[in-house]
Write a protein that holds these residues in place. Sequence first.
Motif, short mmCIF file in Angstrom:
data_model
loop_
_atom_site.label_atom_id
_atom_site.label_comp_id
_atom_site.label_asym_id
_atom_site.label_seq_id
_atom_site.Cartn_x
_atom_site.Cartn_y
_atom_site.Cartn_z
N PRO A 104 -9.94 98.66 32.42
CA PRO A 104 -9.33 99.95 32.77
C PRO A 104 -10.28 101.13 32.68
O PRO A 104 -10.07 102.15 33.31
N VAL A 105 -11.36 101.01 31.87
CA VAL A 105 -12.26 102.14 31.70
C VAL A 105 -13.66 101.84 32.23
O VAL A 105 -14.25 102.63 32.90
N TYR A 106 -14.20 100.68 31.93
CA TYR A 106 -15.58 100.45 32.32
C TYR A 106 -15.81 99.00 32.70
O TYR A 106 -15.03 98.12 32.40
N GLY A 107 -16.93 98.78 33.37
CA GLY A 107 -17.36 97.44 33.70
C GLY A 107 -18.86 97.45 33.84
O GLY A 107 -19.45 98.46 34.20
N TYR A 111 -25.05 99.54 31.26
CA TYR A 111 -24.76 100.73 32.03
C TYR A 111 -23.26 100.76 32.30
O TYR A 111 -22.64 99.72 32.55
N VAL A 112 -22.68 101.92 32.25
CA VAL A 112 -21.29 102.08 32.63
C VAL A 112 -21.27 102.37 34.14
O VAL A 112 -21.90 103.31 34.60
N LEU A 113 -20.54 101.56 34.90
CA LEU A 113 -20.47 101.70 36.35
C LEU A 113 -19.04 102.03 36.74
O LEU A 113 -18.11 101.31 36.39
N VAL A 114 -18.86 103.13 37.46
CA VAL A 114 -17.52 103.57 37.80
C VAL A 114 -17.52 104.09 39.24
O VAL A 114 -18.45 104.77 39.67
N TYR A 166 -26.37 103.73 27.75
CA TYR A 166 -27.59 104.45 28.12
C TYR A 166 -27.32 105.41 29.26
O TYR A 166 -27.82 106.53 29.27
N SER A 167 -26.51 104.97 30.21
CA SER A 167 -26.30 105.79 31.39
C SER A 167 -24.95 105.46 32.02
O SER A 167 -24.43 104.36 31.85
N SER A 204 -33.61 99.45 36.49
CA SER A 204 -32.70 98.67 35.65
C SER A 204 -31.24 98.96 35.97
O SER A 204 -30.38 98.09 35.85
N CYS A 205 -30.94 100.19 36.40
CA CYS A 205 -29.56 100.54 36.73
C CYS A 205 -29.10 99.79 37.98
O CYS A 205 -27.98 99.30 38.04
N VAL A 206 -29.97 99.68 39.00
CA VAL A 206 -29.55 98.96 40.21
C VAL A 206 -29.46 97.47 39.94
O VAL A 206 -28.68 96.76 40.58
#
Length: 299
Positions: A104-107, A111-114, A166-167, A204-206
Motif C-alpha cells: 500500500p505504501v512502497y515497493g 529505493y522507494v519506487l512510487v 536512500y532515495s 543503482s536506482c534504475v
Amino acid sequence: MYGAILRPSNELVECGEAHVGVLHATIALGRFLVDIHDPDIFPRRRERVVDSASQTVEVNLHAPCGIVRLTVPVVVTEKEAKSDPSRPVSFLSPPAYATAINHPVYGGTYYVLVDVRELGFAQGLRDVDFDRVTPVLKTLKGYLNSHPDFPTACRHPSGMPLAYPYSVMVVDTEVGGQPDDVEGAETGLCFFADDQIDRSLTGSCVVARMALAYAKGERRHGQRWACNSLVSNHFSSGAFVEEIVGTAGDAVTVRVEGSAYNKGTSSFIVEEGDVAGHGGFTMKNPRTPAVPGRFTFRS
C-alpha cells in the motif's frame, strides 16, 4: 555534483577480483580510470586490456554493493587507448531483487519506487511543480521511516537491514524519450538526502527499477528499456538504457548504458599543520574549546 572516493587497494583488489575500490560513481568514473595516468590514483591501470574486436576496456569496481563490471569504449592510437565519448559506457550490476510488491505504501529494494499518479499528480512528470511535489515526498519519506514494516522490507539476504530509504524515485510510465534501439521508455524523478532532486536517476536506482518491474512481470530477460530524467527529456539525449541480462531466483543482473563527459580537473591539498583542513568540520554543532586556545569542531 558527486564526489567518488577511490580505494586503490582493498580486499577484492588485492585478490584480483576488482581493479579499484570506490564509494559512489560508475559511468563517469569508468572513463576517468581509462584516461588517468597517475599510478598513485589507479595503481592497477596497466592491467587493463583492450578488446580489439569491440574496442573496449573492462574495469571492475568494488563498490559497497559488490563488484560492478564496467565496459568502457576506447579509441586506440599508437601511444595509448583513450576513452571514446561518442559511445556509451555500460556496466553490469550486482544481483538486484524486489522485496515487496504492490504494498500500500512502497515497493522495491532499498529505493522507494512510487508511481507519480498514485501521489495525486494527474499530469505526471510532463510539467512538474516542485513546490507541490517536494512536500508530498517529504511526508512519504517521514512516514516510511516510522512505518513498522519498512525495516523488514529493507533487509538484505545476509540479514543486515537498511535503516532508511536512500532515495525515493517517482515514476511516470507515460512520459519519456525513446531511443531507436529500445522497446519502451519512462521517466523518473529521484529525491534524496534533504529533499534534494538528482539531475540523474543514478545507475543503482534504475537497476532497482528494473528489478521491481521484472518481479511484477513488466520486464523480461533481454528487453531493452529507456529510463529518462527530466534533464534527458529536455535535451532529448542522455537517457539510461537498461537490459536484464541474467536472473538467479528472484534476483536480476542488469546492464546499464549511459554517457559521461569531462568537465575539468582540479587538485586539493592538505598542508602540514592544517588541523581543521585535515579532519574537516561543520558549523552546525561546534563544541566549546576543550583546552583554552584550542578549538575542537565536530567532523
